[in-house]
Design a protein around this motif. Structure first.
Motif, short mmCIF file in Angstrom:
data_model
loop_
_atom_site.label_atom_id
_atom_site.label_comp_id
_atom_site.label_asym_id
_atom_site.label_seq_id
_atom_site.Cartn_x
_atom_site.Cartn_y
_atom_site.Cartn_z
N SER A 223 4.29 20.76 27.97
CA SER A 223 3.66 21.51 26.62
C SER A 223 2.11 20.95 26.55
N PRO A 224 1.39 21.98 26.29
CA PRO A 224 -0.06 21.93 25.89
C PRO A 224 -0.29 20.35 25.18
N SER A 225 -1.64 20.18 25.26
CA SER A 225 -2.07 18.95 24.82
C SER A 225 -1.98 18.67 23.33
N SER A 226 -0.90 18.89 22.77
CA SER A 226 -0.77 18.65 21.39
C SER A 226 -1.01 17.07 21.18
N ASP A 227 -1.71 16.81 20.05
CA ASP A 227 -1.71 15.26 20.05
C ASP A 227 -0.32 14.30 19.87
N ALA A 228 0.62 15.22 19.10
CA ALA A 228 2.01 14.71 18.98
C ALA A 228 2.65 14.26 20.25
N GLY A 229 2.18 15.08 21.42
CA GLY A 229 3.06 14.87 22.35
C GLY A 229 2.41 13.68 23.30
N LEU A 230 1.19 13.23 22.63
CA LEU A 230 0.60 12.07 23.64
C LEU A 230 1.20 10.60 23.19
N GLN A 231 1.28 9.87 24.21
CA GLN A 231 1.59 8.56 23.66
C GLN A 231 0.53 7.61 23.26
N ALA A 232 0.74 6.55 22.89
CA ALA A 232 -0.35 5.43 22.53
C ALA A 232 -0.82 4.88 24.03
N PRO A 233 -1.74 4.40 24.14
CA PRO A 233 -2.89 4.53 23.11
C PRO A 233 -3.85 5.73 23.27
N GLY A 234 -3.58 6.68 23.87
CA GLY A 234 -4.38 7.84 23.91
C GLY A 234 -4.36 8.55 22.63
N LYS B 182 -11.47 17.18 20.42
CA LYS B 182 -10.37 16.15 20.83
C LYS B 182 -9.30 16.86 21.95
N HIS B 183 -9.15 18.10 21.62
CA HIS B 183 -8.24 18.88 22.40
C HIS B 183 -8.96 19.00 23.83
N ARG B 184 -10.13 19.03 24.00
CA ARG B 184 -10.92 18.83 25.25
C ARG B 184 -10.74 17.52 25.79
N ILE B 185 -11.01 16.49 24.88
CA ILE B 185 -10.73 15.32 25.58
C ILE B 185 -9.44 15.18 26.16
N ALA B 186 -8.41 15.19 25.53
CA ALA B 186 -7.00 15.32 26.04
C ALA B 186 -7.04 16.02 27.29
N LYS B 187 -7.68 17.00 27.39
CA LYS B 187 -7.52 18.13 28.45
C LYS B 187 -8.10 17.49 29.68
N VAL B 188 -9.37 16.98 29.63
CA VAL B 188 -9.94 16.51 30.69
C VAL B 188 -9.89 14.99 31.30
N ALA B 189 -9.28 14.16 30.23
CA ALA B 189 -9.18 12.69 30.40
C ALA B 189 -8.39 12.47 31.68
N ARG B 190 -7.54 13.25 32.34
CA ARG B 190 -6.92 12.56 33.28
C ARG B 190 -7.00 12.65 34.53
N SER B 191 -8.22 13.09 35.07
CA SER B 191 -8.56 13.29 36.37
C SER B 191 -9.76 12.14 36.49
N MET B 192 -10.22 12.06 37.68
CA MET B 192 -11.43 11.04 38.03
C MET B 192 -12.79 11.74 37.71
N VAL C 126 -11.64 9.38 26.02
CA VAL C 126 -11.43 10.01 27.42
C VAL C 126 -10.60 8.74 28.08
N HIS C 127 -11.05 7.45 27.89
CA HIS C 127 -10.43 6.49 28.86
C HIS C 127 -8.82 6.17 28.49
N ALA C 128 -8.67 6.20 27.01
CA ALA C 128 -7.39 5.95 26.55
C ALA C 128 -6.33 6.86 26.93
N ASN C 129 -6.97 8.33 27.40
CA ASN C 129 -5.87 9.31 27.28
C ASN C 129 -5.92 9.66 29.03
N SER C 130 -6.52 8.43 29.81
CA SER C 130 -6.49 8.60 31.23
C SER C 130 -5.36 7.72 31.81
N HIS C 131 -5.17 7.96 33.16
CA HIS C 131 -4.11 7.03 33.71
C HIS C 131 -4.73 5.83 34.08
N ARG C 132 -6.04 5.51 33.66
CA ARG C 132 -6.53 4.24 33.56
C ARG C 132 -6.80 3.47 32.62
#
Ligand SMILES: Nc1ncnc2c1ncn2[C@@H]1O[C@H](COP(=O)(O)OP(=O)(O)OP(=O)(O)O)[C@@H](O)[C@H]1O
Length: 521
Positions: free
Chosen positions: A162-173, A191-201, A221-227
């Motif tokens: 589902s799209p990057s609704s904040d509800a779908g995100l897990q902590a700490p993102g 916030k929507h943009r951050i959630a969207k762009v966070a997960r690449s390098m 950005v960091h908290a929503n990334s795989h890092r």
């Protein structure tokens, strides 16, 4: 072609390369890591593989006999597929690397491919524990790096998130986004943009006026990334003496410069596996910009006094309040570095464009201020809130925070635990003193609106109105610098003699001196 390890526990990866030797090298490397590998030599073959099944990762060369790796990437994005894409580009082809990231590649590798880096990038792309739901794939050219939380083998359409609704995100993102208080359309879109762009390098450049919350955005950005489990290393580029920059950024060996008593790691090493946040990037001197560019391009750094370079795996997020494009035009910022850092831009809007967030912001900021021990939270009176809603707040959230701190510190605690002391002991006082406007602070929103650049009523007395403006600016600069006249003058592009003259003309004196304080009414 498919090759599987004896006991597959890794990712399912499609390798697309027309050079058989390289394909074999990549395959063997991946198999040794426990991944299941499929291979294709052309875009057409890759399409066939992708039509038959889904993958965790697609690694594609840029140039293929029947098309470009970028075409494949664009198709994956357009079809909202969840595969993370790694593009292999020719050496020195900065454009291709940046374009791949802009198109939504998870990461890129440069030929000749360093196998250690290859393994590390694949490992980053394949994060099993706690993989986060993906941002929505879209077609606007913004990077999208869909994840697959289940890593199921269901068809691509079913693996969409589902799209990057904040509800779908897990902590700490989600927590990091929640720390960015505000639900105005402007903040929601950030916030929507951050959630969207966070997960690449892809490097992110956060732009916004001073005090708008750029560092909070970078943390999100960091908290929503795989890092997110890695370090977040903030660096204020404007605060480091120029002669120490290289050692601070890249590390130094013992004895490499006067004062280097031991080996020390630099910011790049400290941020390994995480995010390096380069705040005030526009303040980096040109010589250091060149070194930073090289480190970003090569993903390697050489500590001072060391002969060998070392690989560093960091994601770069930078921030500035400056117009970097104008800085490039003026020759103060390297164009190639700007291009490299500004792959994705996140703009944090000024507070004046999201005034509806003020009540929630005040509540959140007051909650951070230690109470008097009674447990009662600090609260604003209606009048104080009215004042705040009408204030210019050019200093954004930081100014609001300072204002609330001052009010709590100076206020006489009432029932609410928060005093009635006027909040605006500087700026609006100047207006209240000013017969040109002749209204009390907080009486209505009009006096503060009179200070606002957007208001369109004319002052009744221009000279006095201008004096009031000048007084407001001076008082604010003095306030921000702890009444240090030299620092305040520097902030305003004046010299000490000029600020002294202006203060004396406008009767501004330091609070606590015998004469009335500048904020007194
Ligand atoms: N949306 C927000 N919600 C809660 N607090 C915020 C928000 N935005 C900013 N703040 C707070 O305001 C202060 C300034 O924020 P921050 O340091 O992130 O701003 P900045 O834009 O990086 O500032 P500068 O340009 O001076 O580096 C911090 O204390 C931060 O926690």
């Amino acid at each position: 072609m498919t090759a599987s390890p004896p006991n597959p526990v890794g990712a399912r990866i499609l390798v697309v390369d027309d050079e058989p030797d390289l394909r074999t090298l990549y395959e063997l490397t991946l198999l040794r890591e426990g991944h299941e590998v499929h291979a294709a030599g052309t875009v057409a073959e890759a399409r066939d593989e992708l039509a038959a099944q889904s993958f965790d990762i697609v690694i594609t060369d840029m140039r293929l006999p029947d098309g470009l790796g970028l075409d494949l990437l664009r198709e994956l994005v357009a079809q909202q597929r969840t595969e993370r894409c790694i593009v292999i580009t020719a050496y020195g082809s900065a454009e291709n690397a940046v374009e791949a990231l802009k198109c939504g590649a998870f990461d890129y590798l440069t030929k000749p491919v360093d196998l250690r880096q290859f393994r590390s990038v694949v490992a980053s792309a394949f994060q099993t524990p706690g993989r986060l739901p993906a941002p929505a794939a879209k077609t606007t050219g913004e990077p999208v790096t869909p994840d697959d939380p289940t890593r199921s083998t269901t068809p691509p359409a079913d693996r969409r998130n589902s799209p990057s609704s904040d509800a779908g995100l897990q902590a700490p993102g989600a927590q990091a986004l929640a720390r960015m208080v505000g639900e105005s359309p402007a903040m929601r879109s950030v916030k929507h943009r951050i959630a969207k762009v966070a997960r690449s390098m892809a490097p992110v450049l956060v732009h916004g006026e001073s005090g708008t919350g750029k560092e909070l955005a970078a943390q999100a950005v960091h908290a929503n990334s795989h890092r997110h489990a890695g370090p977040f290393v903030p660096v204020n580029c404007g605060a480091i003496p120029e002669n120490l920059l290289e050692a601070e950024f890249f590390g130094a060996r013992k004895g490499s410069y006067t004062g280097a008593a031991t080996d020390r790691q630099g910011f790049f090493q400290a941020a390994r596996g995480g995010t390096l946040f380069l705040d005030e990037i526009g303040d980096l001197p040109l010589a250091m910009q060149a070194k930073l560019l090289r480190a970003i391009q090569e993903r390697r750094v050489r500590p001072l006094g060391e002969t060998q370079e070392e690989a560093v795996d960091v994601r770069i997020v930078s921030a500035t309040h400056k117009d970097l494009a104008a800085e490039v035009q003026a020759g103060r910022f390297r164009q190639d570095l700007y291009y490299r850092l500004n792959v994705i831009e996140v703009v944090v809007p000024p507070l004046r464009e999201r005034r509806e967030d003020l009540p929630a912001l005040c509540e959140a900021l007051l909650a951070r201020i230690p109470g008097d021990g009674s447990g009662a939270p600090h609260r604003l009176t209606e009048r104080q809130m009215t004042d705040i809603l009408a204030a210019p707040l050019d200093g954004n959230v930081r100014e609001l925070e300072n204002l609330l701190h001052r009010a709590v510190a100076l206020g006489e605690a009432g029932d609410s635990g928060f005093g009635e002391l006027p909040l605006f002991d500087s700026a609006p006082a100047a207006i209240a003193d000013d017969p040109a406007t002749s209204r009390e602070v907080g009486e209505t929103s009009a006096p503060s609106a009179a200070m606002s650049p957007t208001q369109d009523t004319l002052p009744e007395d221009l000279e006095r109105w201008l004096d009031a403006q000048e007084r407001r600016v001076l008082v604010r600069a003095l306030d921000e610098t702890g009444f240090n006249r030299t620092a305040a003058a520097a902030l305003l592009g004046l010299n000490l003699r000029q600020i002294r003259y202006r203060m004396s003309r406008l009767g501004i004196t330091e609070p606590g001196s015998d004469e009335p304080a500048d904020g007194d009414r």
